[in-house]
Design a protein around this motif. Structure first.
Motif, short mmCIF file in Angstrom:
data_model
loop_
_atom_site.label_atom_id
_atom_site.label_comp_id
_atom_site.label_asym_id
_atom_site.label_seq_id
_atom_site.Cartn_x
_atom_site.Cartn_y
_atom_site.Cartn_z
N VAL A 118 6.82 -17.35 18.28
CA VAL A 118 5.73 -18.00 19.02
C VAL A 118 6.06 -17.97 20.51
O VAL A 118 7.16 -18.35 20.92
CB VAL A 118 5.52 -19.45 18.54
N LEU A 119 5.08 -17.49 21.30
CA LEU A 119 5.18 -17.56 22.76
C LEU A 119 4.23 -18.68 23.17
O LEU A 119 3.01 -18.57 23.02
CB LEU A 119 4.79 -16.23 23.40
N ARG A 120 4.78 -19.76 23.65
CA ARG A 120 4.00 -20.95 23.97
C ARG A 120 3.11 -20.73 25.19
O ARG A 120 3.40 -19.92 26.06
CB ARG A 120 4.94 -22.12 24.21
N ALA A 121 2.04 -21.50 25.25
CA ALA A 121 1.11 -21.47 26.37
C ALA A 121 1.88 -21.68 27.67
O ALA A 121 2.74 -22.55 27.76
CB ALA A 121 0.05 -22.56 26.21
N GLY A 122 1.62 -20.84 28.67
CA GLY A 122 2.24 -20.97 29.97
C GLY A 122 3.62 -20.33 30.10
O GLY A 122 4.17 -20.29 31.19
N GLU A 123 4.17 -19.80 29.01
CA GLU A 123 5.50 -19.20 29.06
C GLU A 123 5.43 -17.69 29.25
O GLU A 123 4.42 -17.06 28.95
CB GLU A 123 6.28 -19.50 27.78
N SER A 124 6.53 -17.14 29.75
CA SER A 124 6.68 -15.68 29.84
C SER A 124 7.99 -15.30 29.17
O SER A 124 8.86 -16.16 28.95
CB SER A 124 6.65 -15.23 31.29
N GLU A 141 3.89 -5.97 16.36
CA GLU A 141 2.80 -5.11 15.89
C GLU A 141 1.44 -5.79 15.92
O GLU A 141 0.42 -5.12 15.88
CB GLU A 141 3.09 -4.64 14.47
N ARG A 142 1.44 -7.12 15.97
CA ARG A 142 0.18 -7.87 15.88
C ARG A 142 0.30 -9.17 16.64
O ARG A 142 1.36 -9.79 16.69
CB ARG A 142 -0.13 -8.14 14.40
N ILE A 143 -0.83 -9.61 17.23
CA ILE A 143 -0.95 -10.90 17.89
C ILE A 143 -1.92 -11.77 17.11
O ILE A 143 -3.02 -11.32 16.77
CB ILE A 143 -1.53 -10.74 19.33
N GLU A 144 -1.53 -12.99 16.82
CA GLU A 144 -2.42 -14.01 16.25
C GLU A 144 -2.23 -15.27 17.06
O GLU A 144 -1.31 -15.36 17.87
CB GLU A 144 -2.15 -14.23 14.76
N TRP A 145 -3.07 -16.26 16.83
CA TRP A 145 -3.05 -17.47 17.66
C TRP A 145 -2.83 -18.73 16.84
O TRP A 145 -3.31 -18.83 15.70
CB TRP A 145 -4.37 -17.58 18.44
N VAL A 146 -2.12 -19.67 17.42
CA VAL A 146 -1.94 -21.00 16.85
C VAL A 146 -3.05 -21.83 17.48
O VAL A 146 -3.00 -22.15 18.67
CB VAL A 146 -0.55 -21.59 17.21
N MET A 147 -4.06 -22.15 16.73
CA MET A 147 -5.21 -22.88 17.30
C MET A 147 -5.26 -24.29 16.77
O MET A 147 -4.84 -24.63 15.75
CB MET A 147 -6.52 -22.16 16.99
N SER A 179 -3.18 -21.72 24.70
CA SER A 179 -2.83 -21.67 23.28
C SER A 179 -1.52 -20.94 23.07
O SER A 179 -1.16 -20.06 23.86
CB SER A 179 -3.94 -20.93 22.50
N ASP A 180 -0.83 -21.29 21.99
CA ASP A 180 0.39 -20.58 21.63
C ASP A 180 0.02 -19.30 20.90
O ASP A 180 -0.90 -19.29 20.07
CB ASP A 180 1.27 -21.45 20.73
N ALA A 181 0.75 -18.22 21.20
CA ALA A 181 0.50 -16.92 20.58
C ALA A 181 1.61 -16.59 19.60
O ALA A 181 2.79 -16.80 19.89
CB ALA A 181 0.42 -15.84 21.65
N LYS A 182 1.22 -16.07 18.43
CA LYS A 182 2.19 -15.61 17.44
C LYS A 182 2.41 -14.12 17.65
O LYS A 182 1.45 -13.34 17.62
CB LYS A 182 1.70 -15.88 16.01
N LEU A 183 3.66 -13.73 17.86
CA LEU A 183 4.05 -12.33 18.02
C LEU A 183 4.63 -11.88 16.69
O LEU A 183 5.70 -12.32 16.29
CB LEU A 183 5.08 -12.19 19.14
N ILE A 184 3.91 -11.02 16.00
CA ILE A 184 4.23 -10.69 14.61
C ILE A 184 4.80 -9.27 14.52
O ILE A 184 4.17 -8.31 14.96
CB ILE A 184 2.97 -10.82 13.73
N SER A 185 6.00 -9.16 13.91
CA SER A 185 6.60 -7.86 13.65
C SER A 185 6.71 -7.69 12.13
O SER A 185 6.27 -8.56 11.38
CB SER A 185 7.98 -7.76 14.30
N ARG A 186 7.30 -6.61 11.72
CA ARG A 186 7.45 -6.37 10.27
C ARG A 186 8.32 -7.41 9.59
O ARG A 186 8.12 -7.71 8.42
CB ARG A 186 8.06 -5.00 10.03
#
Length: 107
Positions: free
Chosen positions: A83-89, A101-107, A71-78
């Protein structure tokens, strides 16, 4: 290697070393996957202030990321969400370093 920390939010494990477990979004305090680290399972939204690092927390202290989930992860700041895509670094660019400050997911 991972360890389960009793006071961590659901879906979070502590990571020892520079390897990210499969099915986990890994985050390290320092560049090149160094320093204290945690992994978050896909689908678990996490406030990084709940992840202790010495006398501080991972909120506004992450420099290195690896997304070993499907899944893609949302990297949330102020000020923005990335978005950090699945499989990426990613090593944080200097202008974005230590802002998430927070992690949410693109599902």
């Amino acid at each position: 290697m991972t360890t389960q920390h009793t006071q961590l939010p659901p879906g979070v494990v502590e990571i020892t070393g520079s390897e990210c477990p499969p099915g986990t979004l890994g985050m390290w305090r320092d560049y090149r996957r160094q320093g204290p680290a945690y992994g978050v399972g896909a689908g678990y939204d996490v406030d990084l202030s709940r992840l202790p690092v010495g006398s501080s927390s991972m909120a506004r202290n992450v420099s290195s990321w690896v997304n070993m989930t499907q899944s893609d992860a949302k990297l949330i700041s102020r000020t923005k969400t990335r978005v950090l895509r699945a499989g990426e670094s990613m090593e944080e660019p200097s202008q974005e370093n230590d802002t998430v400050e927070r992690i949410e997911w693109v599902m």
